[in-house]
Design a protein around this motif. Structure first.
Motif, PDB file in Angstrom:
ATOM      1  N   SER A  13       0.818  -1.220   0.000  1.00 42.01           N
ATOM      2  CA  SER A  13       0.000   0.000   0.000  1.00 42.01           C
ATOM      3  C   SER A  13       0.850   1.267   0.000  1.00 42.01           C
ATOM      4  O   SER A  13       0.351   2.347  -0.297  1.00 42.01           O
ATOM      5  CB  SER A  13      -0.961   0.002   1.194  1.00 42.01           C
ATOM      6  N   ARG A  14       2.137   1.140   0.307  1.00 41.82           N
ATOM      7  CA  ARG A  14       3.012   2.320   0.291  1.00 41.82           C
ATOM      8  C   ARG A  14       3.048   2.954  -1.089  1.00 41.82           C
ATOM      9  O   ARG A  14       3.282   4.151  -1.226  1.00 41.82           O
ATOM     10  CB  ARG A  14       4.415   1.956   0.769  1.00 41.82           C
ATOM     11  N   TRP A  15       2.796   2.162  -2.139  1.00 45.60           N
ATOM     12  CA  TRP A  15       2.821   2.692  -3.508  1.00 45.60           C
ATOM     13  C   TRP A  15       1.668   3.653  -3.770  1.00 45.60           C
ATOM     14  O   TRP A  15       1.694   4.397  -4.757  1.00 45.60           O
ATOM     15  CB  TRP A  15       2.830   1.550  -4.516  1.00 45.60           C
ATOM     16  N   ILE A  16       0.680   3.659  -2.903  1.00 51.19           N
ATOM     17  CA  ILE A  16      -0.417   4.631  -3.042  1.00 51.19           C
ATOM     18  C   ILE A  16       0.133   6.050  -2.908  1.00 51.19           C
ATOM     19  O   ILE A  16      -0.420   6.997  -3.468  1.00 51.19           O
ATOM     20  CB  ILE A  16      -1.521   4.344  -1.991  1.00 51.19           C
ATOM     21  N   MET A  17       1.253   6.199  -2.202  1.00 49.67           N
ATOM     22  CA  MET A  17       1.861   7.522  -2.018  1.00 49.67           C
ATOM     23  C   MET A  17       2.553   8.041  -3.285  1.00 49.67           C
ATOM     24  O   MET A  17       2.743   9.250  -3.430  1.00 49.67           O
ATOM     25  CB  MET A  17       2.882   7.487  -0.872  1.00 49.67           C
ATOM     26  N   ALA A  18       2.947   7.160  -4.194  1.00 52.48           N
ATOM     27  CA  ALA A  18       3.681   7.583  -5.395  1.00 52.48           C
ATOM     28  C   ALA A  18       2.947   8.670  -6.189  1.00 52.48           C
ATOM     29  O   ALA A  18       3.573   9.665  -6.589  1.00 52.48           O
ATOM     30  CB  ALA A  18       4.016   6.381  -6.274  1.00 52.48           C
ATOM     31  N   PRO A  19       1.640   8.562  -6.428  1.00 52.46           N
ATOM     32  CA  PRO A  19       0.961   9.646  -7.145  1.00 52.46           C
ATOM     33  C   PRO A  19       1.007  10.997  -6.412  1.00 52.46           C
ATOM     34  O   PRO A  19       1.008  12.048  -7.049  1.00 52.46           O
ATOM     35  CB  PRO A  19      -0.488   9.153  -7.274  1.00 52.46           C
ATOM     36  N   PHE A  20       1.079  10.961  -5.089  1.00 53.76           N
ATOM     37  CA  PHE A  20       1.201  12.205  -4.327  1.00 53.76           C
ATOM     38  C   PHE A  20       2.513  12.905  -4.683  1.00 53.76           C
ATOM     39  O   PHE A  20       2.557  14.120  -4.872  1.00 53.76           O
ATOM     40  CB  PHE A  20       1.152  11.935  -2.817  1.00 53.76           C
ATOM     41  N   TYR A  21       3.590  12.112  -4.764  1.00 52.64           N
ATOM     42  CA  TYR A  21       4.889  12.688  -5.101  1.00 52.64           C
ATOM     43  C   TYR A  21       4.918  13.180  -6.547  1.00 52.64           C
ATOM     44  O   TYR A  21       5.525  14.206  -6.843  1.00 52.64           O
ATOM     45  CB  TYR A  21       6.013  11.697  -4.802  1.00 52.64           C
ATOM     46  N   LEU A  22       4.243  12.469  -7.440  1.00 56.67           N
ATOM     47  CA  LEU A  22       4.132  12.941  -8.822  1.00 56.67           C
ATOM     48  C   LEU A  22       3.330  14.247  -8.879  1.00 56.67           C
ATOM     49  O   LEU A  22       3.648  15.149  -9.654  1.00 56.67           O
ATOM     50  CB  LEU A  22       3.493  11.870  -9.707  1.00 56.67           C
ATOM     51  N   GLY A  23       2.310  14.342  -8.044  1.00 55.04           N
ATOM     52  CA  GLY A  23       1.544  15.596  -7.955  1.00 55.04           C
ATOM     53  C   GLY A  23       2.410  16.744  -7.467  1.00 55.04           C
ATOM     54  O   GLY A  23       2.261  17.882  -7.931  1.00 55.04           O
ATOM     55  N   LEU A  24       3.328  16.451  -6.562  1.00 57.61           N
ATOM     56  CA  LEU A  24       4.255  17.493  -6.103  1.00 57.61           C
ATOM     57  C   LEU A  24       5.210  17.922  -7.212  1.00 57.61           C
ATOM     58  O   LEU A  24       5.610  19.078  -7.269  1.00 57.61           O
ATOM     59  CB  LEU A  24       5.028  17.019  -4.868  1.00 57.61           C
ATOM     60  N   VAL A  25       5.555  16.994  -8.112  1.00 56.59           N
ATOM     61  CA  VAL A  25       6.368  17.365  -9.272  1.00 56.59           C
ATOM     62  C   VAL A  25       5.593  18.357 -10.141  1.00 56.59           C
ATOM     63  O   VAL A  25       6.149  19.358 -10.611  1.00 56.59           O
ATOM     64  CB  VAL A  25       6.790  16.117 -10.087  1.00 56.59           C
ATOM     65  N   VAL A  26       4.307  18.112 -10.315  1.00 57.11           N
ATOM     66  CA  VAL A  26       3.457  19.049 -11.065  1.00 57.11           C
ATOM     67  C   VAL A  26       3.429  20.403 -10.355  1.00 57.11           C
ATOM     68  O   VAL A  26       3.506  21.457 -10.996  1.00 57.11           O
ATOM     69  CB  VAL A  26       2.033  18.474 -11.255  1.00 57.11           C
ATOM     70  N   SER A  27       3.361  20.374  -9.021  1.00 53.77           N
ATOM     71  CA  SER A  27       3.347  21.644  -8.276  1.00 53.77           C
ATOM     72  C   SER A  27       4.663  22.402  -8.477  1.00 53.77           C
ATOM     73  O   SER A  27       4.671  23.634  -8.474  1.00 53.77           O
ATOM     74  CB  SER A  27       3.065  21.410  -6.792  1.00 53.77           C
ATOM     75  N   LEU A  28       5.772  21.680  -8.652  1.00 54.81           N
ATOM     76  CA  LEU A  28       7.050  22.338  -8.960  1.00 54.81           C
ATOM     77  C   LEU A  28       6.977  23.055 -10.304  1.00 54.81           C
ATOM     78  O   LEU A  28       7.536  24.148 -10.458  1.00 54.81           O
ATOM     79  CB  LEU A  28       8.194  21.327  -8.982  1.00 54.81           C
ATOM     80  N   LEU A  29       6.312  22.436 -11.279  1.00 54.03           N
ATOM     81  CA  LEU A  29       6.149  23.087 -12.584  1.00 54.03           C
ATOM     82  C   LEU A  29       5.311  24.365 -12.457  1.00 54.03           C
ATOM     83  O   LEU A  29       5.626  25.382 -13.077  1.00 54.03           O
ATOM     84  CB  LEU A  29       5.518  22.119 -13.588  1.00 54.03           C
ATOM     85  N   VAL A  30       4.264  24.306 -11.650  1.00 49.42           N
ATOM     86  CA  VAL A  30       3.441  25.500 -11.408  1.00 49.42           C
ATOM     87  C   VAL A  30       4.282  26.570 -10.719  1.00 49.42           C
ATOM     88  O   VAL A  30       4.218  27.758 -11.077  1.00 49.42           O
ATOM     89  CB  VAL A  30       2.191  25.144 -10.570  1.00 49.42           C
ATOM     90  N   LEU A  31       5.096  26.153  -9.751  1.00 53.55           N
ATOM     91  CA  LEU A  31       5.980  27.087  -9.052  1.00 53.55           C
ATOM     92  C   LEU A  31       7.002  27.696 -10.012  1.00 53.55           C
ATOM     93  O   LEU A  31       7.310  28.889  -9.929  1.00 53.55           O
ATOM     94  CB  LEU A  31       6.671  26.366  -7.895  1.00 53.55           C
ATOM     95  N   LEU A  32       7.505  26.896 -10.941  1.00 52.75           N
ATOM     96  CA  LEU A  32       8.427  27.399 -11.958  1.00 52.75           C
ATOM     97  C   LEU A  32       7.751  28.455 -12.826  1.00 52.75           C
ATOM     98  O   LEU A  32       8.345  29.493 -13.133  1.00 52.75           O
ATOM     99  CB  LEU A  32       8.947  26.255 -12.822  1.00 52.75           C
TER     100      LEU A  32
END
Length: 167
Positions: A13-32
């Protein structure tokens, strides 16, 4: 057998967290994107800007950069600590800290970044005090919040030190 199956499900179930981290990558693009618009605004207004406006523009860029660093720390450390180990082999420019930050270090880095961001916001507020854009009440709350962040950081560091010394 049932216990092993439950443990297997819980472990995977730890892999459920992976999309959260991918979402944070998207937030980095928004921040950029936001950083780019701030740089463009900073450059286009530089000629007529006062010294105070220049400092505020630089502080805004530093603030966005620190926020990006904070998100990056959460992405790498969180993924490494909670989802899966990252293999830095074959990546000569891989920063050493990325595979060495444990949960305690992550908490301390997060709070240190939050304190720095809070300090920048407070400094921006103080720089705008003469323009009448900030009420005394708002300024008071910014100081209180900053002191709470600093105090929380110190208490967390102290409790982590106490916890480590007992082991």
């Amino acid at each position: 057998m049932i216990e092993r199956a439950i443990e297997s499900v819980l472990f995977r179930s730890r892999w459920i967290m992976a999309p959260f981290y991918l979402g944070l990558v998207v937030s980095l693009l928004v921040l950029l994107f936001k950083f780019g618009t701030e740089v463009l605004h900073f450059i286009t207004h530089a000629i007529g800007a006062t010294e105070s406006d220049t400092i505020l523009g630089i502080l805004a860029l530093v603030d966005l950069t620190l926020t990006g660093n904070l998100v990056l720390i959460v992405i790498f450390s969180g993924y490494e600590n909670f989802v899966s180990k990252i293999d830095p082999e074959g990546h000569p420019d891989w920063p050493e800290w990325m595979t060495r930050v444990d949960f305690t270090g992550l908490k301390q880095k997060l709070l240190a970044s939050i304190v720095a961001i809070s300090a920048i916001q407070l400094l921006k507020a103080f720089m705008n005090i003469d323009k009448g854009q900030m009420s005394e009440n708002t300024l008071m709350w910014l100081v209180i919040i900053h002191v709470v962040f600093v105090g929380s950081s110190l208490v967390l560091a102290w409790s982590d030190k106490l916890g480590n010394s007992k082991h």
